[in-house]
Scaffold this motif. Structure first.
Motif, PDB file in Angstrom:
ATOM      1  N   SER A 216       7.720   5.296   3.195  1.00 43.16           N
ATOM      2  CA  SER A 216       8.390   4.392   4.133  1.00 43.16           C
ATOM      3  C   SER A 216       8.796   5.091   5.425  1.00 43.16           C
ATOM      4  N   GLU A 217       9.058   6.386   5.386  1.00 40.73           N
ATOM      5  CA  GLU A 217       9.511   7.097   6.584  1.00 40.73           C
ATOM      6  C   GLU A 217       8.381   7.293   7.581  1.00 40.73           C
ATOM      7  N   THR A 218       7.205   7.627   7.091  1.00 42.34           N
ATOM      8  CA  THR A 218       6.073   7.906   7.988  1.00 42.34           C
ATOM      9  C   THR A 218       5.100   6.739   8.091  1.00 42.34           C
ATOM     10  N   GLN A 219       5.220   5.778   7.154  1.00 40.61           N
ATOM     11  CA  GLN A 219       4.288   4.653   7.017  1.00 40.61           C
ATOM     12  C   GLN A 219       2.868   5.137   6.703  1.00 40.61           C
ATOM     13  N   GLN A 220       2.765   6.331   6.145  1.00 38.28           N
ATOM     14  CA  GLN A 220       1.472   6.900   5.787  1.00 38.28           C
ATOM     15  C   GLN A 220       1.178   6.682   4.307  1.00 38.28           C
TER      16      GLN A 220
ATOM     17  N   MET B 166      11.529   7.342   0.539  1.00 36.69           N
ATOM     18  CA  MET B 166      11.297   6.245  -0.394  1.00 36.69           C
ATOM     19  C   MET B 166       9.829   5.841  -0.362  1.00 36.69           C
ATOM     20  N   LEU B 167       9.319   5.441  -1.521  1.00 35.28           N
ATOM     21  CA  LEU B 167       7.918   5.037  -1.629  1.00 35.28           C
ATOM     22  C   LEU B 167       7.831   3.534  -1.841  1.00 35.28           C
ATOM     23  N   LEU B 168       6.784   2.952  -1.271  1.00 38.15           N
ATOM     24  CA  LEU B 168       6.545   1.518  -1.347  1.00 38.15           C
ATOM     25  C   LEU B 168       5.184   1.298  -2.002  1.00 38.15           C
ATOM     26  N   LEU B 169       5.099   0.317  -2.902  1.00 43.65           N
ATOM     27  CA  LEU B 169       3.848   0.011  -3.590  1.00 43.65           C
ATOM     28  C   LEU B 169       3.291  -1.307  -3.075  1.00 43.65           C
ATOM     29  N   GLY B 170       2.038  -1.293  -2.644  1.00 52.32           N
ATOM     30  CA  GLY B 170       1.370  -2.504  -2.193  1.00 52.32           C
ATOM     31  C   GLY B 170       0.182  -2.834  -3.080  1.00 52.32           C
ATOM     32  N   ILE B 171       0.037  -4.115  -3.407  1.00 46.50           N
ATOM     33  CA  ILE B 171      -1.047  -4.598  -4.255  1.00 46.50           C
ATOM     34  C   ILE B 171      -1.756  -5.709  -3.504  1.00 46.50           C
ATOM     35  N   ASP B 172      -3.080  -5.619  -3.400  1.00 47.09           N
ATOM     36  CA  ASP B 172      -3.872  -6.625  -2.698  1.00 47.09           C
ATOM     37  C   ASP B 172      -4.863  -7.241  -3.684  1.00 47.09           C
ATOM     38  N   ILE B 173      -4.665  -8.537  -3.981  1.00 46.70           N
ATOM     39  CA  ILE B 173      -5.509  -9.232  -4.950  1.00 46.70           C
ATOM     40  C   ILE B 173      -6.677  -9.860  -4.191  1.00 46.70           C
ATOM     41  N   GLY B 174      -7.747  -9.110  -4.031  1.00 46.36           N
ATOM     42  CA  GLY B 174      -8.906  -9.598  -3.303  1.00 46.36           C
ATOM     43  C   GLY B 174      -9.882 -10.322  -4.210  1.00 46.36           C
ATOM     44  N   THR B 175     -10.811 -11.029  -3.598  1.00 45.60           N
ATOM     45  CA  THR B 175     -11.862 -11.693  -4.354  1.00 45.60           C
ATOM     46  C   THR B 175     -12.831 -10.672  -4.935  1.00 45.60           C
ATOM     47  N   SER B 176     -13.107  -9.624  -4.169  1.00 43.63           N
ATOM     48  CA  SER B 176     -14.090  -8.627  -4.591  1.00 43.63           C
ATOM     49  C   SER B 176     -13.495  -7.568  -5.500  1.00 43.63           C
ATOM     50  N   SER B 177     -12.246  -7.168  -5.225  1.00 42.10           N
ATOM     51  CA  SER B 177     -11.613  -6.098  -6.002  1.00 42.10           C
ATOM     52  C   SER B 177     -10.115  -6.113  -5.763  1.00 42.10           C
ATOM     53  N   ILE B 178      -9.430  -5.306  -6.534  1.00 44.41           N
ATOM     54  CA  ILE B 178      -7.986  -5.097  -6.365  1.00 44.41           C
ATOM     55  C   ILE B 178      -7.779  -3.759  -5.684  1.00 44.41           C
TER      56      ILE B 178
ATOM     57  N   PHE C 102      13.420  -1.270   6.055  1.00 44.50           N
ATOM     58  CA  PHE C 102      13.285  -1.308   7.513  1.00 44.50           C
ATOM     59  C   PHE C 102      14.286  -2.313   8.062  1.00 44.50           C
ATOM     60  N   SER C 103      14.891  -1.981   9.183  1.00 41.11           N
ATOM     61  CA  SER C 103      15.894  -2.872   9.768  1.00 41.11           C
ATOM     62  C   SER C 103      15.266  -4.114  10.384  1.00 41.11           C
ATOM     63  N   ALA C 104      13.988  -4.019  10.780  1.00 43.34           N
ATOM     64  CA  ALA C 104      13.267  -5.148  11.365  1.00 43.34           C
ATOM     65  C   ALA C 104      11.782  -4.927  11.143  1.00 43.34           C
ATOM     66  N   PRO C 105      10.974  -6.006  11.155  1.00 48.69           N
ATOM     67  CA  PRO C 105       9.526  -5.830  10.957  1.00 48.69           C
ATOM     68  C   PRO C 105       8.899  -4.823  11.911  1.00 48.69           C
ATOM     69  N   ALA C 106       9.366  -4.811  13.159  1.00 47.93           N
ATOM     70  CA  ALA C 106       8.781  -3.878  14.140  1.00 47.93           C
ATOM     71  C   ALA C 106       8.918  -2.430  13.691  1.00 47.93           C
ATOM     72  N   GLU C 107      10.004  -2.108  12.990  1.00 49.45           N
ATOM     73  CA  GLU C 107      10.219  -0.734  12.525  1.00 49.45           C
ATOM     74  C   GLU C 107       9.168  -0.334  11.490  1.00 49.45           C
ATOM     75  N   ALA C 108       8.694  -1.318  10.702  1.00 48.68           N
ATOM     76  CA  ALA C 108       7.692  -1.023   9.680  1.00 48.68           C
ATOM     77  C   ALA C 108       6.358  -0.613  10.298  1.00 48.68           C
ATOM     78  N   PHE C 109       6.145  -0.979  11.566  1.00 44.05           N
ATOM     79  CA  PHE C 109       4.865  -0.690  12.210  1.00 44.05           C
ATOM     80  C   PHE C 109       5.050   0.172  13.455  1.00 44.05           C
ATOM     81  N   SER C 110       6.109   0.956  13.447  1.00 43.32           N
ATOM     82  CA  SER C 110       6.415   1.798  14.613  1.00 43.32           C
ATOM     83  C   SER C 110       5.358   2.875  14.826  1.00 43.32           C
ATOM     84  N   ASN C 111       4.600   3.212  13.778  1.00 45.07           N
ATOM     85  CA  ASN C 111       3.584   4.264  13.906  1.00 45.07           C
ATOM     86  C   ASN C 111       2.160   3.717  14.029  1.00 45.07           C
TER      87      ASN C 111
END
Length: 494
Positions: free
Chosen positions: A20-24, A1-13, A452-461
């Motif tokens: 999701s499997e590799t967190q890469q 599965m793929l996850l999309l992240g958007i970061d609305i910064g002051t300087s740029s987007i 992810f079953s818990a936040p820790a799983e999202a950052f296991s790598n």
């Protein structure tokens, strides 16, 4: 599965697509390449167009899509991180009413100070955990006072991330975390602050539906799905301010853990399980992304308005033909203390940690026969590091004493000189990680969607890239103390 992240910064987007499997990261993009415009028609003001943010989100996603590395229909959830404290106003047709009054705008300081006095310092600090200060609620009060015809048309008040989620889904939601950063939230009653809303004369109908940070905030509409190539109904399952999101991306979620960043602004952000506050509201406390009434997780935030922005300004004026790496190499040729050159790095609006004073940037002790371009480069980075130390001492006085600080290896933390000045000034080691706000937002969406079953799983790598230890604190300390004396003189002037 793929996850999309958007970061609305002051300087740029920034936009990232994450597995999701590799967190890469599958692919990512930033738009624009150059920094986005901030409009300042009066001293201390700062505005940006939310329509520009949305246009840049579409451009960044289009660049990602053009890479051909993923199928947009494989994206299962969307997360949004955003510049904190901005005010976005729409009418009943979800049309923008004005540009956003953003985080570094100082026009509402006097209104916030008036609310602090009227509501009472003890009440404000124990219930709101902050002075209303220059935050979103006070910015809204400024609009009410100065643009009454426009104010009468407001249907909903939002923060920047709420606006982008609305553009994707046509639904308007917010969260306790977002409301707390706007100083709308009462932590004692666990509800909107009736006292603040009454004092400013705000109707509760202006506030969107309140949802947990990790939850469904709407689904991509058919019109937007057609425009962007996303699957209709893809859920937005995470929204958070950039600093809580930065902490999440560094797996800083539990009491005592601390994150730092030095982008446009500089921040130290520590997690507490106490409803803590600073008596002078120099550091601020908000609901963290994993805050719950039954398990309190608060983010204690120190902000310096102009860190990377000052470094960029210095480059533009004194090293326009140089890369940042070349600037850093030149600065390293100068010894610690920059031969007496001192820089106060406070030129991007009212500084909360200086009690909302407009201090400005000051270059002190310039010797025309001695100081070179390299001295300026070093003095700026040391001045920024000393500003972090000043704020960190305030956090220490409020019970935040970490044994280590986590940071992304990006922006000023790419500079070995700045890193050494930071760790030797504060006396605390720094762990560096690969870190990106859009990636954090993508992983946050996976938590919200229960991928992810818990936040820790999202950052296991997650892996530490480098640890930088203090080595010569005794060398930096007298330089800092001299810098501190100059700052105190300037504060007394103001």
């Amino acid at each position: 599965m793929l996850l999309l992240g958007i970061d609305i910064g002051t300087s740029s987007i920034k936009v990232a697509v994450v597995d999701s499997e590799t967190q890469q990261v599958i692919t990512s993009a930033q738009f624009p390449e150059e920094e986005s415009l901030i409009t300042a028609i009066h001293p201390g003001w700062a505005e940006q167009s939310p329509a520009m943010w949305w246009e840049h989100v579409q451009q960044a996603f289009t660049i990602c899509k053009a890479s051909g590395k993923f199928n947009p229909h494989d994206i299962t959830s969307i997360g949004i991180a955003y510049q904190m404290h901005g005010l976005v106003l729409v009418d009943k047709d979800q049309q923008l009413l004005r540009d956003s009054i953003i985080w570094c705008d100082s026009r509402a300081v006097d209104l916030g100070n008036g609310a602090f006095d009227a509501l009472g310092h003890e009440f404000s600090l124990s219930h709101l955990l902050n002075s209303p200060g220059n935050f979103t609620a006070s910015k809204l009060a400024w609009v009410k006072q100065n643009e009454p015809e426009l104010y009468a048309k407001i249907d909903k008040v939002m923060l920047p991330g709420d606006f982008i989620a609305m553009k994707l889904t046509s639904q308007v939601t917010t969260s306790i975390s977002a409301l707390s950063e706007g100083i709308f939230w009462d932590f004692q009653t666990n509800s909107l602050s009736a006292e603040l809303m009454s004092y400013y004369g705000f109707s509760e109908s202006l506030i969107p539906e309140i949802k947990p940070v990790f939850s469904e905030h709407g689904r991509v509409s058919s019109a937007i799905a057609g425009e962007l190539g996303l699957k209709e109904g893809t859920p937005v399952t995470y929204k958070a301010g950039d600093q809580p999101n930065n902490a999440l991306s560094l797996n800083v979620l539990e009491p005592g853990e601390v994150a730092a960043t030095a982008g446009t602004s500089g921040v130290i952000y520590g997690v507490s399980d106490q409803l803590t506050f600073d008596d002078q509201s120099r550091v601020n406390t908000f609901a963290h992304v994993n805050y719950a009434e039954e398990q309190k997780r608060l983010g204690v935030l120190l902000c310096i308005n102009g860190t990377g922005s000052l470094n960029r300004w210095t480059k533009n004026l004194f090293g326009s033909s140089m890369s940042y790496a070349a600037m850093n190499a030149e600065a390293k040729k100068v010894k610690i203390g920059a031969d007496g050159l001192r820089v106060l790095p406070f030129g991007n609006g009212a500084e909360r940690m200086l009690e909302n004073r407009l201090v400005g940037v000051h270059f002190q002790n310039i010797d025309l026969n001695l100081h070179s371009q390299a001295h300026l480069f070093r003095g700026v980075q040391e001045g920024i590091a000393f500003a972090f130390r000043y704020g960190f001492d305030i956090m220490r006085s409020n019970g935040m004493s970490p044994s280590v600080i986590r940071a992304g290896k990006a922006n000023l933390f790419l500079s070995e000189l700045f890193l050494q000045a930071f760790v030797n000034s504060t006396g605390v080691p720094v762990e560096l990680y690969e870190n990106d706000g859009s990636v954090g937002a993508a992983l946050g969406s996976g938590i919200g969607a229960k991928t992810f079953s818990a936040p820790a799983e999202a950052f296991s790598n997650i892996r530490c890239l480098q640890v930088v230890e203090p080595t010569v604190t005794e060398t930096y300390e007298p330089v800092y103390q001299e810098w501190l004396g100059l700052l105190n003189k300037q504060i007394n002037i103001n």
